[in-house]
Design a protein around this motif. Structure first.
Motif, PDB file in Angstrom:
ATOM      1  N   LEU A  47       4.413  -5.177  13.503  1.00  0.00           N
ATOM      2  CA  LEU A  47       5.677  -4.623  13.029  1.00  0.00           C
ATOM      3  C   LEU A  47       6.364  -5.456  11.961  1.00  0.00           C
ATOM      4  O   LEU A  47       7.071  -4.903  11.113  1.00  0.00           O
ATOM      5  CB  LEU A  47       6.634  -4.441  14.222  1.00  0.00           C
ATOM      6  N   PHE A  48       6.174  -6.776  11.987  1.00  0.00           N
ATOM      7  CA  PHE A  48       6.998  -7.630  11.127  1.00  0.00           C
ATOM      8  C   PHE A  48       6.214  -8.386  10.063  1.00  0.00           C
ATOM      9  O   PHE A  48       6.824  -8.953   9.161  1.00  0.00           O
ATOM     10  CB  PHE A  48       7.772  -8.642  11.994  1.00  0.00           C
ATOM     11  N   ILE A  49       4.895  -8.434  10.136  1.00  0.00           N
ATOM     12  CA  ILE A  49       4.110  -9.153   9.134  1.00  0.00           C
ATOM     13  C   ILE A  49       3.480  -8.139   8.178  1.00  0.00           C
ATOM     14  O   ILE A  49       2.765  -7.228   8.604  1.00  0.00           O
ATOM     15  CB  ILE A  49       3.016 -10.016   9.794  1.00  0.00           C
ATOM     16  N   THR A  50       3.754  -8.315   6.889  1.00  0.00           N
ATOM     17  CA  THR A  50       3.237  -7.392   5.882  1.00  0.00           C
ATOM     18  C   THR A  50       1.749  -7.649   5.648  1.00  0.00           C
ATOM     19  O   THR A  50       1.358  -8.791   5.364  1.00  0.00           O
ATOM     20  CB  THR A  50       3.994  -7.565   4.559  1.00  0.00           C
ATOM     21  N   PRO A  51       0.918  -6.630   5.765  1.00  0.00           N
ATOM     22  CA  PRO A  51      -0.527  -6.841   5.536  1.00  0.00           C
ATOM     23  C   PRO A  51      -0.820  -7.107   4.066  1.00  0.00           C
ATOM     24  O   PRO A  51      -0.135  -6.620   3.166  1.00  0.00           O
ATOM     25  CB  PRO A  51      -1.145  -5.510   5.999  1.00  0.00           C
ATOM     26  N   LYS A  52      -1.876  -7.898   3.829  1.00  0.00           N
ATOM     27  CA  LYS A  52      -2.297  -8.223   2.471  1.00  0.00           C
ATOM     28  C   LYS A  52      -3.757  -7.836   2.278  1.00  0.00           C
ATOM     29  O   LYS A  52      -4.545  -7.878   3.221  1.00  0.00           O
ATOM     30  CB  LYS A  52      -2.103  -9.716   2.197  1.00  0.00           C
ATOM     31  N   TYR A  53      -4.084  -7.459   1.042  1.00  0.00           N
ATOM     32  CA  TYR A  53      -5.430  -7.004   0.705  1.00  0.00           C
ATOM     33  C   TYR A  53      -6.013  -7.921  -0.364  1.00  0.00           C
ATOM     34  O   TYR A  53      -5.284  -8.467  -1.193  1.00  0.00           O
ATOM     35  CB  TYR A  53      -5.400  -5.559   0.213  1.00  0.00           C
ATOM     36  N   GLU A  54      -7.324  -8.063  -0.343  1.00  0.00           N
ATOM     37  CA  GLU A  54      -8.017  -8.912  -1.311  1.00  0.00           C
ATOM     38  C   GLU A  54      -9.032  -8.098  -2.101  1.00  0.00           C
ATOM     39  O   GLU A  54      -9.784  -7.307  -1.533  1.00  0.00           O
ATOM     40  CB  GLU A  54      -8.738 -10.068  -0.597  1.00  0.00           C
ATOM     41  N   SER A  55      -9.030  -8.313  -3.413  1.00  0.00           N
ATOM     42  CA  SER A  55     -10.006  -7.680  -4.294  1.00  0.00           C
ATOM     43  C   SER A  55     -10.691  -8.775  -5.109  1.00  0.00           C
ATOM     44  O   SER A  55     -10.037  -9.698  -5.598  1.00  0.00           O
ATOM     45  CB  SER A  55      -9.324  -6.687  -5.235  1.00  0.00           C
ATOM     46  N   THR A  56     -12.025  -8.667  -5.246  1.00  0.00           N
ATOM     47  CA  THR A  56     -12.809  -9.731  -5.874  1.00  0.00           C
ATOM     48  C   THR A  56     -13.646  -9.177  -7.022  1.00  0.00           C
ATOM     49  O   THR A  56     -14.270  -8.123  -6.897  1.00  0.00           O
ATOM     50  CB  THR A  56     -13.744 -10.395  -4.844  1.00  0.00           C
ATOM     51  N   THR A  57     -13.626  -9.892  -8.133  1.00  0.00           N
ATOM     52  CA  THR A  57     -14.503  -9.615  -9.266  1.00  0.00           C
ATOM     53  C   THR A  57     -15.284 -10.877  -9.599  1.00  0.00           C
ATOM     54  O   THR A  57     -14.799 -11.988  -9.366  1.00  0.00           O
ATOM     55  CB  THR A  57     -13.704  -9.151 -10.494  1.00  0.00           C
ATOM     56  N   LYS A 173      -9.787  -2.420   3.738  1.00  0.00           N
ATOM     57  CA  LYS A 173      -9.293  -3.069   4.950  1.00  0.00           C
ATOM     58  C   LYS A 173      -8.427  -4.255   4.557  1.00  0.00           C
ATOM     59  O   LYS A 173      -8.703  -4.945   3.575  1.00  0.00           O
ATOM     60  CB  LYS A 173     -10.456  -3.541   5.827  1.00  0.00           C
ATOM     61  N   LYS A 174      -7.403  -4.498   5.324  1.00  0.00           N
ATOM     62  CA  LYS A 174      -6.513  -5.618   5.036  1.00  0.00           C
ATOM     63  C   LYS A 174      -7.206  -6.943   5.350  1.00  0.00           C
ATOM     64  O   LYS A 174      -7.965  -7.070   6.301  1.00  0.00           O
ATOM     65  CB  LYS A 174      -5.221  -5.499   5.839  1.00  0.00           C
ATOM     66  N   ALA A 175      -6.936  -7.920   4.506  1.00  0.00           N
ATOM     67  CA  ALA A 175      -7.533  -9.245   4.697  1.00  0.00           C
ATOM     68  C   ALA A 175      -6.752 -10.093   5.683  1.00  0.00           C
ATOM     69  O   ALA A 175      -7.309 -10.923   6.388  1.00  0.00           O
ATOM     70  CB  ALA A 175      -7.616  -9.959   3.354  1.00  0.00           C
ATOM     71  N   SER A 176      -5.459  -9.866   5.749  1.00  0.00           N
ATOM     72  CA  SER A 176      -4.609 -10.593   6.686  1.00  0.00           C
ATOM     73  C   SER A 176      -3.351  -9.768   6.944  1.00  0.00           C
ATOM     74  O   SER A 176      -2.968  -8.927   6.121  1.00  0.00           O
ATOM     75  CB  SER A 176      -4.234 -11.962   6.103  1.00  0.00           C
TER      76      SER A 176
END
Length: 245
Positions: A47-57, A173-176
């Motif tokens: 509920l309180f932690i915003t998910p983060k996503y990772e993209s790699t090149t 998918k979220k990384a964290s």
């Protein structure tokens, strides 16, 4: 000396056994606290932690001589310069150019925290990873940084070309944060915290409760035991109400 050593060993074994009995006696409480802390950590993560996503090149850099023939010295030199390329990718020139080009309201320091550059072992491939709360923005930033960094590397290092090994992906998918990992850690911490509290209370409690404690700590034998009347409540009985006919 041997008798004293045996007595000390016996006392240690008895203490450890008592500690085990205390933990077993409070097992339900320990498990309950572990479940509650795990549930609390799960809710906070969700509920309180915003998910983060990772993209790699990924990019591939090869420094070739004027005769266009790739030599062993070219490969060895390229491997040694990968750290230099990584510094150029995260340089102020590249990141600020990306921020201005995409019209973002970010400082150089904030942008640099989003970007990480890694080099797989024994390769000259550089992986540029961008972390963001928006998966689309993470992908766009990674591609923009790759393009700006390629031009900057060619100008600074006099490289003929920077080849694209892999374009940035759309993270699905979220990384964290990891909900399962945080929930497990929260539950384990709750269990260990409750065990620590119980052990501290047990070790700090020096009151004598049983005849065995008298013999153990005071080296005295008990003559008799007086039972307590557990049915009394403050030594008073409740008055009965008298019904009038």
């Amino acid at each position: 000396m041997e008798e004293n050593t045996m007595q000390q060993t016996d006392e240690i074994e008895i203490d450890l056994w008592e500690i085990c009995l205390v933990l077993v006696h409070n097992l339900a409480l320990i498990v309950s606290v572990g479940i509650m802390t795990a549930l609390g950590t799960f809710l906070i993560t969700q509920l309180f932690i915003t998910p983060k996503y990772e993209s790699t090149t990924k990019i591939y850099i090869l420094n070739k001589q004027e005769n266009n023939a790739v030599t062993y010295s070219d490969i060895q030199l390229g491997t040694q310069l990968t750290k230099d390329y990584a510094e150029l990718i995260q340089s102020r020139f590249v990141l600020e150019e990306v921020v201005q080009g995409m019209g973002l309201d970010l400082s150089y320091e904030e942008m640099k925290k989003k970007v990480s550059v890694t080099t797989p072992t024994d390769t000259r491939i550089l992986a540029i990873t961008v972390e963001d709360t928006d998966p689309v923005m993470a992908m766009l930033l990674a591609n923009s940084i790759r393009e700006a960094a390629a031009v900057h590397i060619m100008n600074v290092m006099d490289i003929q070309a920077v080849n694209v090994s892999e374009t940035a992906n759309m993270p699905m998918k979220k990384a964290s944060p990891s909900v399962m990992k945080n929930t497990f850690i929260g539950g384990v911490l709750g269990i260990f915290l409750m065990i620590a509290v119980i052990l501290v209370r047990f070790l700090m409690d020096d009151t004598i409760k049983t005849p065995e404690d008298v013999e153990k700590y005071l080296q005295l034998s008990t003559l008799a035991v007086i039972p307590l009347n557990e049915g009394e409540e403050d030594g008073k009985k409740k008055k009965k109400k008298v019904k009038r006919s």
